[in-house]
Design a protein around this motif. Structure first.
Motif, PDB file in Angstrom:
ATOM      1  N   LEU A   1     -54.116 -82.508  48.267  1.00  0.00           N
ATOM      2  CA  LEU A   1     -53.801 -83.801  48.352  1.00  0.00           C
ATOM      3  C   LEU A   1     -52.222 -84.081  48.657  1.00  0.00           C
ATOM      4  N   TRP A   2     -51.582 -82.977  48.064  1.00  0.00           N
ATOM      5  CA  TRP A   2     -50.041 -82.932  48.160  1.00  0.00           C
ATOM      6  C   TRP A   2     -49.569 -82.498  49.467  1.00  0.00           C
ATOM      7  N   LYS A   3     -50.406 -81.817  50.371  1.00  0.00           N
ATOM      8  CA  LYS A   3     -50.197 -81.289  51.585  1.00  0.00           C
ATOM      9  C   LYS A   3     -49.965 -82.456  52.701  1.00  0.00           C
ATOM     10  N   PHE A   4     -50.848 -83.526  52.378  1.00  0.00           N
ATOM     11  CA  PHE A   4     -51.232 -84.340  53.595  1.00  0.00           C
ATOM     12  C   PHE A   4     -51.314 -83.702  54.834  1.00  0.00           C
ATOM     13  N   GLY A   5     -52.153 -83.048  54.995  1.00  0.00           N
ATOM     14  CA  GLY A   5     -52.483 -82.141  56.154  1.00  0.00           C
ATOM     15  C   GLY A   5     -51.520 -81.054  56.761  1.00  0.00           C
ATOM     16  N   ASP A   6     -50.487 -80.939  55.965  1.00  0.00           N
ATOM     17  CA  ASP A   6     -49.482 -79.720  56.311  1.00  0.00           C
ATOM     18  C   ASP A   6     -50.015 -78.460  55.621  1.00  0.00           C
ATOM     19  N   TYR A   7     -50.635 -77.556  56.400  1.00  0.00           N
ATOM     20  CA  TYR A   7     -51.478 -76.292  55.865  1.00  0.00           C
ATOM     21  C   TYR A   7     -50.572 -75.262  55.489  1.00  0.00           C
ATOM     22  N   LYS A   8     -49.154 -75.323  55.933  1.00  0.00           N
ATOM     23  CA  LYS A   8     -48.207 -74.423  55.798  1.00  0.00           C
ATOM     24  C   LYS A   8     -47.703 -74.645  54.571  1.00  0.00           C
ATOM     25  N   HIS A   9     -47.870 -75.686  53.921  1.00  0.00           N
ATOM     26  CA  HIS A   9     -47.084 -76.122  52.576  1.00  0.00           C
ATOM     27  C   HIS A   9     -47.682 -75.773  51.266  1.00  0.00           C
ATOM     28  N   PHE A  10     -47.120 -74.825  50.346  1.00  0.00           N
ATOM     29  CA  PHE A  10     -47.762 -74.602  49.220  1.00  0.00           C
ATOM     30  C   PHE A  10     -46.598 -74.992  48.260  1.00  0.00           C
ATOM     31  N   THR A  11     -47.133 -75.644  47.228  1.00  0.00           N
ATOM     32  CA  THR A  11     -46.236 -76.396  46.051  1.00  0.00           C
ATOM     33  C   THR A  11     -47.068 -75.895  44.816  1.00  0.00           C
ATOM     34  N   SER A  12     -46.320 -75.275  43.664  1.00  0.00           N
ATOM     35  CA  SER A  12     -46.944 -75.095  42.464  1.00  0.00           C
ATOM     36  C   SER A  12     -47.340 -76.277  41.644  1.00  0.00           C
ATOM     37  N   LEU A  13     -48.333 -75.896  40.778  1.00  0.00           N
ATOM     38  CA  LEU A  13     -48.439 -76.974  39.746  1.00  0.00           C
ATOM     39  C   LEU A  13     -47.262 -77.254  38.977  1.00  0.00           C
ATOM     40  N   PRO A  14     -46.425 -76.320  38.358  1.00  0.00           N
ATOM     41  CA  PRO A  14     -45.448 -76.543  37.526  1.00  0.00           C
ATOM     42  C   PRO A  14     -44.224 -77.579  38.337  1.00  0.00           C
ATOM     43  N   LEU A  15     -44.063 -77.218  39.577  1.00  0.00           N
ATOM     44  CA  LEU A  15     -43.008 -77.898  40.312  1.00  0.00           C
ATOM     45  C   LEU A  15     -43.709 -79.425  40.522  1.00  0.00           C
ATOM     46  N   LEU A  16     -44.772 -79.570  40.932  1.00  0.00           N
ATOM     47  CA  LEU A  16     -45.219 -80.871  40.938  1.00  0.00           C
ATOM     48  C   LEU A  16     -45.357 -81.627  39.764  1.00  0.00           C
ATOM     49  N   CYS A  17     -45.659 -81.008  38.453  1.00  0.00           N
ATOM     50  CA  CYS A  17     -45.465 -81.732  37.417  1.00  0.00           C
ATOM     51  C   CYS A  17     -43.855 -82.014  37.069  1.00  0.00           C
ATOM     52  N   HIS A  18     -42.944 -81.250  37.511  1.00  0.00           N
ATOM     53  CA  HIS A  18     -41.386 -81.403  37.185  1.00  0.00           C
ATOM     54  C   HIS A  18     -41.122 -82.577  38.170  1.00  0.00           C
ATOM     55  N   ILE A  19     -41.553 -82.701  39.126  1.00  0.00           N
ATOM     56  CA  ILE A  19     -40.867 -83.938  40.241  1.00  0.00           C
ATOM     57  C   ILE A  19     -41.712 -85.042  39.945  1.00  0.00           C
ATOM     58  N   PHE A  20     -42.814 -85.193  39.335  1.00  0.00           N
ATOM     59  CA  PHE A  20     -43.522 -86.268  38.685  1.00  0.00           C
ATOM     60  C   PHE A  20     -43.143 -86.644  37.279  1.00  0.00           C
ATOM     61  N   LYS A  21     -42.189 -85.820  36.740  1.00  0.00           N
ATOM     62  CA  LYS A  21     -41.933 -86.128  35.380  1.00  0.00           C
ATOM     63  C   LYS A  21     -43.095 -86.085  34.236  1.00  0.00           C
TER      64      LYS A  21
END
Length: 239
Positions: A161-181
């Motif tokens: 869902l976070w990639k929005f179609g960008d198959y090269k992009h990896f984002t960890s769960l901790p990083l997403l939790c951090h940026i979404f506060k």
């Protein structure tokens, strides 16, 4: 459109895995040779097969095993939402897989039910399915995707869902939790510590707690992506 998804139909999950033996030298001769063949390209940079086994065996379903599956689901209450948690953890992988399969067969067995994980489509879901087949277990409906069209596979993935179609992009769960506060408790271990905690400390309970924290974080992230409020810590129920 996430706002149209019924939260009550989603089972959120995370798994913790370890190598089948703690040390590469404890493998039988055939398994050791097959692992050597499978990882020969990683060895070209001078990394030894022993080091690669320590780093990667646990994430390969052919050479690892599941020691914990934690699941969570969201209930609507009169005052908002609550998260209910449950974990399957056991030294005998077949036992925990049978218990997890029972949950899916009894409660998440229709085209309207969904599984959700972070990188679940690439890791958690196929790993569970492969280990079930290795143990001769029949795949539950939610994991039996052979022959299904892409839109018939009811798997959600917050990484996708976070990639929005960008198959090269990896984002960890901790990083997403951090940026979404999203508030997350400080863990005393990381994924890299799980094998050590399992084999040296023999502390499955500690691994279970770590796994459950990831599921809670996963649910809170999904709620954020859906535009919903977070669930209060006091409304998270552990069984």
């Amino acid at each position: 459109m996430l706002e149209k998804i019924d939260l009550k139909k989603i089972l959120f999950l995370d798994i913790e895995t370890v190598p089948q033996t703690y040390d590469f030298n404890d493998l039988d001769e055939t398994t050791a040779e097959l692992f050597n063949q499978k990882t020969r390209f990683q060895q070209k940079d001078g990394t030894s097969v022993d080091e690669i086994y320590e780093q990667r065996a646990g994430i390969l379903a052919e050479f690892g095993k599941i020691v914990c599956i934690s699941v969570g689901f969201v209930n609507e209450t009169n005052t908002g939402k609550e998260i209910r948690m449950k974990s399957f953890y056991h030294d005998d992988e077949e036992t925990l897989l049978k218990q997890f399969a029972g949950l899916l067969n009894d409660n998440y067995n229709s085209p309207y039910h969904l599984l959700c994980g972070h990188n679940g489509k690439e890791f958690d879901f196929p790993y569970i399915a492969r280990r079930m087949l290795i143990h001769g277990l029949k795949l539950p409906y939610a994991l039996d995707i052979a022959g299904k069209k892409p839109w018939e596979v009811n798997h959600l993935d917050t990484l996708e869902l976070w990639k929005f179609g960008d198959y090269k992009h990896f984002t960890s769960l901790p990083l997403l939790c951090h940026i979404f506060k999203i508030p997350t408790p400080k863990d005393d271990i990381s994924g890299a510590d799980v094998a050590r905690v399992y084999y040296e400390e023999k502390d499955l309970e500690r691994i279970k707690v770590y796994c459950e924290k990831d599921v809670v974080a996963l649910i809170q992230l999904f709620l954020k992506m859906k535009g919903d409020d977070l669930v209060d810590e006091g409304d998270i129920i552990y069984s």
